[in-house]
Scaffold this motif. Structure first.
Motif, mmCIF file in Angstrom:
data_model
loop_
_atom_site.group_PDB
_atom_site.id
_atom_site.type_symbol
_atom_site.label_atom_id
_atom_site.label_comp_id
_atom_site.label_asym_id
_atom_site.label_seq_id
_atom_site.Cartn_x
_atom_site.Cartn_y
_atom_site.Cartn_z
ATOM 1 N N ALA A 132 0.827 -1.219 0.000
ATOM 2 C CA ALA A 132 0.000 0.000 0.000
ATOM 3 C C ALA A 132 0.857 1.262 0.000
ATOM 4 C CB ALA A 132 -0.921 0.006 1.213
ATOM 5 N N SER A 133 2.168 1.101 0.152
ATOM 6 C CA SER A 133 3.050 2.274 0.180
ATOM 7 C C SER A 133 3.066 2.977 -1.171
ATOM 8 C CB SER A 133 4.464 1.802 0.519
ATOM 9 O OG SER A 133 5.404 2.773 0.133
ATOM 10 N N VAL A 242 -4.499 6.378 -7.171
ATOM 11 C CA VAL A 242 -3.219 6.825 -6.581
ATOM 12 C C VAL A 242 -3.406 6.955 -5.068
ATOM 13 C CG1 VAL A 242 -1.542 8.720 -6.493
ATOM 14 C CG2 VAL A 242 -2.574 8.063 -8.684
ATOM 15 N N ASN A 243 -2.389 6.578 -4.316
ATOM 16 C CA ASN A 243 -2.443 6.636 -2.851
ATOM 17 C C ASN A 243 -2.864 8.018 -2.370
ATOM 18 O OD1 ASN A 243 -0.437 4.912 -3.997
ATOM 19 N ND2 ASN A 243 0.037 4.266 -1.937
ATOM 20 N N ALA A 244 -3.699 8.039 -1.379
ATOM 21 C CA ALA A 244 -4.120 9.253 -0.665
ATOM 22 C C ALA A 244 -5.102 10.125 -1.446
ATOM 23 C CB ALA A 244 -2.920 10.107 -0.230
ATOM 24 N N SER A 306 -1.011 10.714 6.652
ATOM 25 C CA SER A 306 -1.520 10.114 7.897
ATOM 26 C C SER A 306 -0.441 10.001 8.955
ATOM 27 C CB SER A 306 -2.085 8.723 7.596
ATOM 28 O OG SER A 306 -3.067 8.816 6.597
ATOM 29 N N ARG A 329 10.341 8.773 8.480
ATOM 30 C CA ARG A 329 10.513 9.996 7.680
ATOM 31 C C ARG A 329 9.355 10.107 6.696
ATOM 32 N NH1 ARG A 329 15.828 7.663 5.568
ATOM 33 N NH2 ARG A 329 14.540 5.819 5.876
ATOM 34 N N VAL A 334 1.880 15.157 0.911
ATOM 35 C CA VAL A 334 2.193 14.194 -0.152
ATOM 36 C C VAL A 334 1.753 14.707 -1.521
ATOM 37 C CG1 VAL A 334 2.132 12.201 1.392
ATOM 38 C CG2 VAL A 334 0.074 12.820 0.099
ATOM 39 N N ILE A 341 3.059 11.962 -10.431
ATOM 40 C CA ILE A 341 2.290 10.703 -10.456
ATOM 41 C C ILE A 341 0.981 10.927 -11.215
ATOM 42 C CG2 ILE A 341 1.225 8.893 -9.048
ATOM 43 C CD1 ILE A 341 3.125 9.844 -6.731
HETATM 44 C C1 LIG Z 1 3.858 10.454 -3.239
HETATM 45 C C2 LIG Z 1 3.164 9.941 -2.023
HETATM 46 C C3 LIG Z 1 3.896 9.769 -0.849
HETATM 47 C C4 LIG Z 1 3.275 9.321 0.297
HETATM 48 N N1 LIG Z 1 4.016 9.245 1.444
HETATM 49 C C5 LIG Z 1 3.361 8.991 2.614
HETATM 50 C C6 LIG Z 1 4.061 9.093 3.848
HETATM 51 O O1 LIG Z 1 5.253 9.408 3.894
HETATM 52 N N2 LIG Z 1 3.356 8.835 4.982
HETATM 53 C C7 LIG Z 1 2.008 8.539 4.963
HETATM 54 O O2 LIG Z 1 1.390 8.384 6.009
HETATM 55 N N3 LIG Z 1 1.339 8.415 3.801
HETATM 56 C C8 LIG Z 1 1.978 8.651 2.633
HETATM 57 N N4 LIG Z 1 1.273 8.580 1.458
HETATM 58 C C9 LIG Z 1 -0.143 8.151 1.480
HETATM 59 C C10 LIG Z 1 -0.315 6.669 1.770
HETATM 60 O O3 LIG Z 1 0.391 5.875 0.839
HETATM 61 C C11 LIG Z 1 -1.809 6.299 1.730
HETATM 62 O O4 LIG Z 1 -2.550 7.239 2.453
HETATM 63 C C12 LIG Z 1 -2.061 4.929 2.359
HETATM 64 O O5 LIG Z 1 -1.467 3.936 1.574
HETATM 65 C C13 LIG Z 1 -3.570 4.605 2.481
HETATM 66 O O6 LIG Z 1 -4.194 4.650 1.239
HETATM 67 P P1 LIG Z 1 -5.356 5.681 0.892
HETATM 68 O O7 LIG Z 1 -5.006 6.988 1.540
HETATM 69 O O8 LIG Z 1 -5.330 5.764 -0.595
HETATM 70 O O9 LIG Z 1 -6.630 5.114 1.451
HETATM 71 C C14 LIG Z 1 1.881 8.994 0.282
HETATM 72 C C15 LIG Z 1 1.157 9.145 -0.910
HETATM 73 C C16 LIG Z 1 1.770 9.627 -2.051
HETATM 74 C C17 LIG Z 1 0.958 9.818 -3.295
#
Ligand SMILES: Cc1cc2nc3c(=O)[nH]c(=O)nc-3n(C[C@H](O)[C@H](O)[C@H](O)COP(=O)(O)O)c2cc1C
Length: 374
Positions: A132-133, A242-244, A306, A329, A334, A341
């Motif tokens: 999920a990262s 895309v995440n977040a 988060s 870190r 984000v 992206i």
């Molecule tokens: C470029 C990028 C970097 C991210 N880095 C982080 C981070 O450092 N810490 C974090 O909590 N979430 C980070 N996120 C968001 C998480 O990946 C995401 O919130 C989490 O996997 C849950 O998925 P969702 O928010 O899509 O439901 C990042 C998102 C993107 C697009």
């Protein structure tokens, strides 16, 4: 079943997780004969790479991409070109610190995917969010660089237009400015204010969300397939993936609800080039799910990071209540790194629809049509 692939004709499968040895993707369906080297891909990855300013995570991920397959240097031309076979791209993971996560290995970080993945799979890769990262998004960016080469004349650019509650002044929009500040912000004045704002957020160990706008120019008219393969539907799906990302708009988006029919309809006149000229672009370049030849415009909102330093209430894998504070870190916003992206996802969707259009229709009909008997 497992949905690690997107696209139909331009098909991208990604693999890897945050703390594995490498991440990668296979791009299948790229036409042969397109010049392609690592140098075509690396600049886009460099835009997404963390640790470039104090406003992104200090993780050092060089993200050096290697092309593993799908290219060949033709002896006659000495140019490395795609062969039409699967293009495999690989990036080694070099800056993982799994121990940053050992204190919370059984707890779910609020706002992260840990609980949802665990309740689904029963396996908890706590190291940096596992699959999920957003590490995975590096491969989307790499695939996007290939996609950009497929559609002649395509130019996909993105910009950060809102950080937290602070919006840009659209009257000051300058694409030249986007490369001049650490935020990909098109408004120089807003970028200055954001520096102060984000420094304060970072020092508090907190985070903010953002809105990103992607503009794709040079999209030929006619891309998109009604009714279940609409271009705007696929763009929304790709960006939402895309995440977040918590919201996507096309063209006027949610603001269209406040417009009257007169204001919203993009009136048409004939341009000097024999093509229609739209007098506005509330549709974001898509009508009926099909591109009109206008710029395709998509916007997406990302939530605040988060991982923050303030302890948050949560539960662990064993059903106990815990408080979770995230060390490690992290990006305070984000949205900044989400700009390349978003560009990549839009490029991939447009390349996919371009190849689908070529497959189904071939040459587009010559417009305008001649009246019969005229
Ligand atoms: C470029 C990028 C970097 C991210 N880095 C982080 C981070 O450092 N810490 C974090 O909590 N979430 C980070 N996120 C968001 C998480 O990946 C995401 O919130 C989490 O996997 C849950 O998925 P969702 O928010 O899509 O439901 C990042 C998102 C993107 C697009």
């Amino acid at each position: 079943m497992s949905f690690n692939t997107f696209g139909h004709m331009f098909r991208v499968t990604t693999f890897g997780e945050s703390h594995g040895p490498a991440i990668g993707c296979v791009v299948d369906g790229c036409p042969p004969g397109i010049p392609l080297t690592e140098a075509d891909i690396q600049p886009y990855l460099d835009k997404r790479r963390p640790g470039q300013s104090r406003f992104t995570t200090q993780r050092q991920e060089p993200d050096a991409v290697r092309i593993i397959s799908g290219v060949f240097t033709d002896e006659r031309t000495a140019v490395q070109v795609t062969t039409g076979t699967p293009i495999a791209l690989l990036i080694d993971n070099v800056d993982q610190r799994s121990k940053d996560y050992s204190a919370i290995k059984d707890s779910y970080r609020p706002g992260h995917a840990g609980y949802a993945y665990d309740v689904k799979y029963g396996v908890h890769d706590y190291r940096g969010g596992g699959r999920a990262s957003a590490r995975e998004t590096a491969m989307r960016v790499a695939a996007g660089a290939v996609a950009r080469k497929i559609v002649p004349g395509l130019n996909v650019r993105g910009a950060l237009i809102q950080m937290g509650s602070h919006k840009i002044d659209r009257a000051r929009w300058s694409w030249d400015e986007v490369g001049n500040n650490p935020f990909f912000c098109p408004d120089a004045q807003a970028a200055k204010a954001w520096e102060v704002e984000l420094d304060a957020v970072r020092k508090r160990g907190s985070s903010v969300g953002a809105v990103i706008e992607i503009v794709a120019e040079g999209v030929p008219a006619g891309l998109g397939s009604p009714v279940y393969g609409k271009l705007d539907g696929d763009l929304a799906g790709a960006l939402m993936g895309v995440n977040a990302v918590k919201g996507v708009e096309i063209g006027a988006g949610f603001a269209a609800a406040e417009l009257s029919g007169e204001q919203n309809a993009d009136e048409m006149r004939m341009g000097n080039d024999g093509k229609p000229r739209f007098l506005s672009n509330n549709a974001g370049g898509v009508l009926g799910g099909i591109s009109t030849g206008q710029a395709v415009i998509a916007r997406f909102a990302v939530k605040p990071t988060s991982s923050i330093l303030t302890p948050r209430k949560s539960v662990d894998r064993y059903g106990s209540e815990v408080d979770v504070m995230t060390k490690g870190r992290h990006d305070p916003c984000v949205g900044i790194r989400a700009v390349p992206i978003g560009e990549a996802m839009v490029a991939c969707v447009i390349a996919d629809h371009y190849l689908r259009q070529r497959g189904q229709v071939g040459e587009s009909p010559a417009w305008p049509f001649k009246k019969s008997g005229g």
